[in-house]
Write a protein that holds these residues in place. Structure first.
Motif, PDB file in Angstrom:
ATOM      1  N   LYS A   1      16.877  23.738   7.585  1.00  0.00           N
ATOM      2  CA  LYS A   1      17.623  22.583   7.936  1.00  0.00           C
ATOM      3  C   LYS A   1      19.052  22.792   7.817  1.00  0.00           C
ATOM      4  N   ASP A   2      19.701  22.333   8.867  1.00  0.00           N
ATOM      5  CA  ASP A   2      21.208  22.372   8.891  1.00  0.00           C
ATOM      6  C   ASP A   2      21.517  20.918   8.291  1.00  0.00           C
ATOM      7  N   THR A   3      22.007  21.114   6.934  1.00  0.00           N
ATOM      8  CA  THR A   3      22.345  19.910   6.199  1.00  0.00           C
ATOM      9  C   THR A   3      23.776  19.327   6.652  1.00  0.00           C
ATOM     10  N   ARG A   4      24.638  19.878   7.400  1.00  0.00           N
ATOM     11  CA  ARG A   4      25.870  19.305   7.992  1.00  0.00           C
ATOM     12  C   ARG A   4      25.400  18.377   9.144  1.00  0.00           C
ATOM     13  N   THR A   5      24.516  18.846   9.834  1.00  0.00           N
ATOM     14  CA  THR A   5      24.151  17.870  11.250  1.00  0.00           C
ATOM     15  C   THR A   5      22.908  17.151  10.767  1.00  0.00           C
ATOM     16  N   ASN A   6      22.101  17.434   9.653  1.00  0.00           N
ATOM     17  CA  ASN A   6      20.788  16.667   9.537  1.00  0.00           C
ATOM     18  C   ASN A   6      19.819  17.307  10.819  1.00  0.00           C
ATOM     19  N   THR A   7      19.959  18.659  11.075  1.00  0.00           N
ATOM     20  CA  THR A   7      19.010  19.054  12.044  1.00  0.00           C
ATOM     21  C   THR A   7      18.467  20.134  11.709  1.00  0.00           C
ATOM     22  N   PRO A   8      17.076  20.077  12.098  1.00  0.00           N
ATOM     23  CA  PRO A   8      16.100  21.279  11.929  1.00  0.00           C
ATOM     24  C   PRO A   8      16.423  22.447  12.852  1.00  0.00           C
ATOM     25  N   VAL A   9      16.701  23.567  12.406  1.00  0.00           N
ATOM     26  CA  VAL A   9      17.168  24.703  13.122  1.00  0.00           C
ATOM     27  C   VAL A   9      16.450  25.914  13.279  1.00  0.00           C
ATOM     28  N   MET A  10      15.827  26.414  14.375  1.00  0.00           N
ATOM     29  CA  MET A  10      15.563  27.556  14.115  1.00  0.00           C
ATOM     30  C   MET A  10      16.284  28.645  14.926  1.00  0.00           C
ATOM     31  N   LEU A  11      16.384  29.899  14.086  1.00  0.00           N
ATOM     32  CA  LEU A  11      17.189  30.847  14.672  1.00  0.00           C
ATOM     33  C   LEU A  11      16.321  32.144  15.255  1.00  0.00           C
ATOM     34  N   ILE A  12      16.742  32.630  16.499  1.00  0.00           N
ATOM     35  CA  ILE A  12      16.206  33.692  17.054  1.00  0.00           C
ATOM     36  C   ILE A  12      17.038  34.894  16.776  1.00  0.00           C
ATOM     37  N   ILE A  13      16.817  35.849  15.836  1.00  0.00           N
ATOM     38  CA  ILE A  13      17.566  36.835  15.332  1.00  0.00           C
ATOM     39  C   ILE A  13      17.207  38.160  16.056  1.00  0.00           C
ATOM     40  N   GLY A  14      18.389  38.895  16.647  1.00  0.00           N
ATOM     41  CA  GLY A  14      18.174  40.025  17.123  1.00  0.00           C
ATOM     42  C   GLY A  14      19.495  40.685  16.800  1.00  0.00           C
ATOM     43  N   TRP A  15      20.002  41.593  18.104  1.00  0.00           N
ATOM     44  CA  TRP A  15      20.908  42.620  17.931  1.00  0.00           C
ATOM     45  C   TRP A  15      21.717  42.563  19.349  1.00  0.00           C
ATOM     46  N   ASN A  16      23.173  42.943  19.447  1.00  0.00           N
ATOM     47  CA  ASN A  16      23.549  43.098  20.601  1.00  0.00           C
ATOM     48  C   ASN A  16      22.796  44.250  21.519  1.00  0.00           C
ATOM     49  N   ARG A  17      23.441  44.599  22.517  1.00  0.00           N
ATOM     50  CA  ARG A  17      22.823  45.648  23.407  1.00  0.00           C
ATOM     51  C   ARG A  17      22.978  46.775  22.772  1.00  0.00           C
ATOM     52  N   VAL A  18      24.010  47.125  22.265  1.00  0.00           N
ATOM     53  CA  VAL A  18      24.043  48.532  21.437  1.00  0.00           C
ATOM     54  C   VAL A  18      23.679  48.717  20.082  1.00  0.00           C
ATOM     55  N   GLN A  19      23.249  47.564  19.597  1.00  0.00           N
ATOM     56  CA  GLN A  19      22.589  47.736  18.162  1.00  0.00           C
ATOM     57  C   GLN A  19      23.513  47.998  17.123  1.00  0.00           C
ATOM     58  N   THR A  20      24.846  47.346  17.193  1.00  0.00           N
ATOM     59  CA  THR A  20      25.693  47.409  16.387  1.00  0.00           C
ATOM     60  C   THR A  20      26.096  46.221  15.442  1.00  0.00           C
ATOM     61  N   GLU A  21      25.290  45.182  15.951  1.00  0.00           N
ATOM     62  CA  GLU A  21      25.786  43.955  15.362  1.00  0.00           C
ATOM     63  C   GLU A  21      24.561  42.994  15.446  1.00  0.00           C
ATOM     64  N   MET A  22      24.136  42.341  14.419  1.00  0.00           N
ATOM     65  CA  MET A  22      23.039  41.486  14.446  1.00  0.00           C
ATOM     66  C   MET A  22      23.611  40.144  15.433  1.00  0.00           C
ATOM     67  N   LYS A  23      22.721  39.200  15.920  1.00  0.00           N
ATOM     68  CA  LYS A  23      22.893  38.114  16.741  1.00  0.00           C
ATOM     69  C   LYS A  23      21.995  37.175  16.355  1.00  0.00           C
ATOM     70  N   ALA A  24      22.451  35.879  16.319  1.00  0.00           N
ATOM     71  CA  ALA A  24      21.525  34.880  16.148  1.00  0.00           C
ATOM     72  C   ALA A  24      21.786  33.528  17.132  1.00  0.00           C
ATOM     73  N   VAL A  25      20.736  33.278  17.631  1.00  0.00           N
ATOM     74  CA  VAL A  25      20.610  32.008  18.676  1.00  0.00           C
ATOM     75  C   VAL A  25      19.897  30.926  18.131  1.00  0.00           C
ATOM     76  N   GLY A  26      20.256  29.972  17.883  1.00  0.00           N
ATOM     77  CA  GLY A  26      20.041  28.524  17.228  1.00  0.00           C
ATOM     78  C   GLY A  26      19.699  27.706  18.278  1.00  0.00           C
ATOM     79  N   PHE A  27      18.518  27.125  17.781  1.00  0.00           N
ATOM     80  CA  PHE A  27      18.022  25.635  18.493  1.00  0.00           C
ATOM     81  C   PHE A  27      17.457  24.458  17.751  1.00  0.00           C
ATOM     82  N   ASN A  28      17.541  23.298  18.134  1.00  0.00           N
ATOM     83  CA  ASN A  28      17.196  22.284  17.500  1.00  0.00           C
ATOM     84  C   ASN A  28      15.645  22.106  17.766  1.00  0.00           C
TER      85      ASN A  28
END
Length: 205
Positions: free
Chosen positions: A167-194
């Motif tokens: 739960k994102d308590t700031r917005t009172n929204t249940p959020v799912m994060l899809i977690i992966g990496w950038n193309r060159v595998q040097t940085e984790m990335k997360a994409v969030g959805f309600n």
């Protein structure tokens, strides 16, 4: 985003060192779920599998968060169908410090642990996710994330695509994060959805 990635790092390295508890008798009364031949579950399936055990622990138990565990050996396609074999599903009781963890290995409940700590701060009601609010599951939200073209599967650590619901308590929204990496595998990335509306939620730095 850095805060989100830090939380993900901590949770992904929690690879199930909690004491294992025999749970066959509990499973006999739980809802039977269809799993693939590799015992993979979507995030919603994992939560539904874990919930009966939490309710037996405390009839007022509610969902705090869910995240897959990074136990898979390196290979292609991990999480590519929006499902994983290993999960940690956390529950609590609103406005108390009661905390319960259900660990799933290979698509089956493998550990039940009461993590309640005396003196811990109570969990406010706003931190809990209502199961009926989860309208979108990890397979369909992963598809949405991949269509955005900015997230790639991890190769050696935080392998494949990873999933976290909270739960994102700031917005009172249940959020799912899809977690992966950038193309060159040097940085984790997360994409969030309600998870109620399926809307993309830009992640703040």
């Amino acid at each position: 985003m850095k805060k989100v990635v830090f939380i993900v790092l901590i949770l992904l390295i929690s690879i199930g060192t909690i004491e294992k508890v025999t749970a066959r008798s509990l499973q006999s009364t739980e809802k039977t779920l269809e799993v693939s031949e590799h015992h993979e579950l979507s995030i919603k399936q994992a939560i539904e599998l874990a919930y009966p055990s939490a309710l037996k622990w405390n009839k007022n138990a509610q969902l705090l968060d869910a995240i897959n565990i990074d136990l898979d050996k390196p290979k292609k396609g991990i999480g590519a169908n929006g499902k994983r074999k290993n999960w940690n599903i956390s529950f609590g009781v609103p406005n108390t410090n009661k905390h319960f963890l259900v660990t799933i290995h290979d698509g089956e409940i493998d550990g039940l642990n009461d993590l309640t700590t005396e003196g811990a701060s109570p969990y406010p009601k706003k931190e809990f996710v209502v199961l009926d609010d989860i309208k979108y599951d990890s397979p369909e939200l992963l598809k949405k994330g991949l269509e955005m073209g900015s997230i790639y599967p991890g190769k050696d650590w935080a392998k494949g695509y990873n999933f976290m619901l909270r739960k994102d308590t700031r917005t009172n929204t249940p959020v799912m994060l899809i977690i992966g990496w950038n193309r060159v595998q040097t940085e984790m990335k997360a994409v969030g959805f309600n998870v109620t509306t399926g809307e993309y939620i830009p992640q703040k730095n």
